[in-house]
Scaffold this active site. Structure first.
Site, short mmCIF file in Angstrom:
data_model
loop_
_atom_site.label_atom_id
_atom_site.label_comp_id
_atom_site.label_asym_id
_atom_site.label_seq_id
_atom_site.Cartn_x
_atom_site.Cartn_y
_atom_site.Cartn_z
N ASP A 160 0.85 -1.19 0.00
CA ASP A 160 0.00 0.00 0.00
C ASP A 160 0.89 1.24 0.00
O ASP A 160 1.65 1.47 0.94
CB ASP A 160 -0.88 -0.02 1.27
CG ASP A 160 -1.59 1.32 1.51
OD1 ASP A 160 -1.92 1.61 2.68
OD2 ASP A 160 -1.78 2.06 0.52
N ASP B 116 -3.92 3.92 2.93
CA ASP B 116 -5.34 3.67 3.27
C ASP B 116 -5.56 2.24 3.74
O ASP B 116 -6.69 1.82 3.97
CB ASP B 116 -6.24 3.98 2.06
CG ASP B 116 -5.99 3.03 0.88
OD1 ASP B 116 -6.71 3.16 -0.15
OD2 ASP B 116 -5.08 2.17 0.97
N ASP C 114 -5.67 -10.33 -15.18
CA ASP C 114 -6.73 -11.26 -14.82
C ASP C 114 -8.03 -10.72 -15.42
O ASP C 114 -8.40 -9.58 -15.13
CB ASP C 114 -6.85 -11.28 -13.28
CG ASP C 114 -7.48 -12.54 -12.74
OD1 ASP C 114 -7.08 -12.96 -11.63
OD2 ASP C 114 -8.35 -13.11 -13.43
N HIS D 30 -4.56 -16.72 -4.61
CA HIS D 30 -5.35 -15.88 -3.69
C HIS D 30 -6.58 -16.61 -3.16
O HIS D 30 -7.34 -16.05 -2.34
CB HIS D 30 -5.77 -14.60 -4.41
CG HIS D 30 -6.64 -14.87 -5.58
ND1 HIS D 30 -6.19 -15.47 -6.74
CD2 HIS D 30 -7.97 -14.68 -5.77
CE1 HIS D 30 -7.19 -15.62 -7.58
NE2 HIS D 30 -8.28 -15.14 -7.02
O1 TEU Z 1 -12.37 -18.62 -8.44
C1 TEU Z 1 -13.13 -19.66 -9.00
C2 TEU Z 1 -13.37 -20.83 -8.07
O2 TEU Z 1 -14.13 -21.70 -8.36
C3 TEU Z 1 -12.70 -20.95 -6.77
O3 TEU Z 1 -11.36 -20.75 -6.90
C4 TEU Z 1 -13.45 -20.03 -5.84
O4 TEU Z 1 -12.57 -19.01 -5.44
C5 TEU Z 1 -13.88 -20.76 -4.59
O5 TEU Z 1 -12.74 -21.09 -3.83
C6 TEU Z 1 -14.73 -21.99 -4.86
O6 TEU Z 1 -14.89 -22.67 -3.61
C7 TEU Z 1 -12.28 -17.48 -9.28
C8 TEU Z 1 -11.39 -16.45 -8.60
O7 TEU Z 1 -10.07 -16.98 -8.47
C9 TEU Z 1 -12.01 -16.14 -7.26
O8 TEU Z 1 -11.17 -15.29 -6.49
C10 TEU Z 1 -13.36 -15.50 -7.50
O9 TEU Z 1 -14.00 -15.31 -6.25
C11 TEU Z 1 -14.24 -16.41 -8.38
O10 TEU Z 1 -13.57 -16.93 -9.51
C12 TEU Z 1 -15.41 -15.59 -8.93
O11 TEU Z 1 -14.89 -14.64 -9.84
#
Ligand code: TEU
Length: 566
Positions: free
Chosen positions: A30, A34, A107, A335
């Site tokens: 950051d 913030d 992404d 993530h």
């Molecule tokens: O994630 C898709 C997905 O199916 C999983 O990785 C989801 O995060 C979850 O763990 C299912 O149990 C992608 C992205 O990586 C995620 O961060 C988003 O929340 C999701 O798509 C929706 O865009």
């Protein structure tokens, strides 16, 4: 000025021997105070990526968004959310990355938009709107949703919109309506947007849940008992998926020096082959979820132990499945996943050794390795002690579901501690100062208290650190063609401590011998260092006939000099 990118292997695309680093901007650095990471924070920390030696950055969403799902709910595909900065900041970041020989992969989330996106606002405004068909709108069925689909984030996958009396589909949050890829005008708008980013200088795309754009247009009920909700990645993968990806390739990707990685939760090896086979002109590789689903029992919240033979066998199956046509991504962390040293390693007594050994076995596989921010210093899962610390809507929804089904707070905390996506979203630990050097403000999510001893500054000059080990692994991928191009074989598949891999290319043989346990293990003769062996990575030292807890070695041999038994 042409960017000083590293020369690719002869006749190979640049990503064949590349390592890609994922930045989740919200938690990276950051600059503004913030408490939320931003693009200028990434710019300030670029020297860390140069020091590591990575070839590209995968940047998680930075676009304008209500932030319901931390930016995976996009309301404007051609901008930067003020919380992350400006388009000028992004242009500066692209230029700065290129000047350092690092490419940028952005992404893109095109299975769905935010419900605040103008496309959806128009679509919901009137049944006759030109954009009505850009989303899935259906009449209810006997006063209920149009089918039995559930959201992957708990609850139904349909939301009734009173204004027009129809339901709209959202396979994730209600704030994330699914785009209907059967609509040609919508697809053209997405193609235009992607070309706009390519013309701005980006070098590729990570395509969020791209398998979901292939839905059966009849939206049939899923195979679950009456009254149950069908929420599974197999809501996608219809034949139309390949039509859309091949059109995307023709319209946007063909002829450009890009990399494309499709996120395909639930993909089988056969489905991945169809997507990643270069002869089919779809995508370059996929993120599969086979290995990161092994510890899911009845659900991801029902954690089960994973025997080593199961884990290494899973990765080996994907190596074999994509060996001739296709390409593997290689990842432990991202993530959405708990951190690997806490998940499959030992983040207590053997944190450093297990972090290094897990990195070694992954990076010695065939494919493109991905390093998620903080993984390179052995950051652990969050180990939160209170539900209030969790920020992720998926985790908070799961906590409510678990409480509603009789689980006490301790059980809920235990389930989230094992599987919550927030495990990977605590701020990157830059130093042992306030808030680990992530922010001068109050971070949006708690900094892990172990930042005092696990941080970049403490490891930067330390030759035996996790950071130094990742630096060596990345350099090895650049210097040793056998890593990128060599064949793969798994030895001793049933051994419950040893992970043994052989890679062969020309007269080079790489032998990886890893002890993935907290107990020392005696090595059979064929796995011990031999005269003439070059020890590329030796985390063991000590006796040649044994490996200590979580120790590993990588030997480079010239073929014919007594190759390992296969
Ligand atoms: O994630 C898709 C997905 O199916 C999983 O990785 C989801 O995060 C979850 O763990 C299912 O149990 C992608 C992205 O990586 C995620 O961060 C988003 O929340 C999701 O798509 C929706 O865009």
């Amino acid at each position: 000025m042409t960017a000083p990118f590293r020369a690719p292997l002869p006749g190979e695309p640049w990503w064949r021997d590349a390592v890609i680093y994922q930045v989740y901007p919200r938690s990276f650095a950051d600059s503004g105070g913030d408490g939320i990471g931003d693009l200028r924070g990434v710019l300030i920390r670029l020297d860390h990526l140069v020091d590591l030696g990575v070839d590209a950055v995968w940047l998680s969403p930075f676009y304008p968004s209500p932030q319901v799902d931390n930016g995976y709910d996009i309301s404007d595909y051609r901008g930067v959310d003020p919380v992350f900065g400006t388009l000028d900041d992004l242009d500066a970041l692209i230029a700065a990355l290129h000047a350092r020989g690092i490419r940028l992969v952005i992404d893109v989330v095109v299975n769905h938009t935010s419900d605040q996106h103008p496309w959806f606002q128009a679509s919901r405004s009137d049944r006759e709107d030109l954009r009505r068909g850009w989303y899935y709108w259906r009449d209810g069925r006997d006063g209920k949703p149009p089918n039995n689909w559930g959201s992957l984030f708990s609850g139904p996958a349909w939301e009734l919109d009173p204004a027009t009396g129809q339901y709209y589909l959202h396979t994730f949050a209600a704030g994330q309506p699914d785009l209907d890829w059967q609509h040609g005008g919508m697809r053209s708008a997405v193609h235009d947007m992607l070309r706009w980013w390519l013309d701005r200088g980006v070098d590729g795309f990570r395509l969020d849940v791209i398998s979901m754009i292939g839905k059966d247009p009849t939206l049939p009920d899923g195979p679950v008992p009456e009254g149950a909700q069908y929420a599974a990645p197999s809501m996608g993968f219809a034949p139309s998926l390949h039509e859309h990806l091949q059109e995307l390739h023709r319209e946007v990707l063909a002829g450009r020096d890009l990399v494309t990685i499709g996120e395909t939760p639930g993909a089988s090896i056969e489905q991945a082959r169809l997507i990643a086979d270069p002869r089919r002109r779809e995508l370059d590789m996929v993120f599969d979820f086979a290995h990161v689903s092994l510890d899911h029992g009845a659900s991801k919240w029902d954690h089960v132990a994973v025997p080593l033979p199961t884990l290494k066998g899973c990765l080996a199956a994907w190596q074999q499945g994509l060996a001739d046509h296709g390409w593997n991504s290689l990842y432990w962390d991202n993530h959405d996943q708990p951190r690997v040293v806490s998940r499959f390693g030992d983040d207590g007594a053997h944190r450093v050794a297990s972090a290094k050994t897990l990195a070694t076995v992954l990076h010695l596989h065939r494919g493109t390795p991905f390093v998620y921010q903080g993984e390179e210093i052995g950051m652990t899962s969050a180990h939160f002690t209170a539900l209030e610390q969790y920020r992720d809507l998926e985790s908070r929804g799961a906590a409510a579901d678990l409480r509603a089904t009789g689980h006490d707070e301790a059980a809920v905390l235990s389930a989230l501690a094992a599987a919550s996506r927030d495990n990977a979203r605590t701020p990157v630990q830059w130093d042992d100062g306030p808030q680990a050097g992530f922010t001068t403000g109050t971070p949006w999510i708690s900094v892990n208290p172990n930042a005092a001893e696990i941080n970049v500054a403490a490891q930067r000059g330390e030759p035996h650190s996790v950071l130094a080990h990742y630096r060596r692994l990345i350099a090895l991928r650049h210097d040793e063609p056998a890593l990128a191009l060599g064949s793969f074989a798994l030895l001793l598949p049933d051994h419950d401590q040893l992970w043994v891999i052989v890679r062969r290319h020309g007269d080079v043989e790489l032998l990886v011998v890893a002890n993935c346990s907290a107990q020392a293990v005696t090595l059979p003769a064929e796995l011990r260092p031999r005269p003439g062996d070059e020890l590329l990575l030796d985390l063991a030292g000590g006796a040649p006939d044994a490996l200590g807890p979580w120790h590993s070695r990588v030997h480079r041999r010239r073929r014919g000099a007594g190759s390992a038994a296969t």
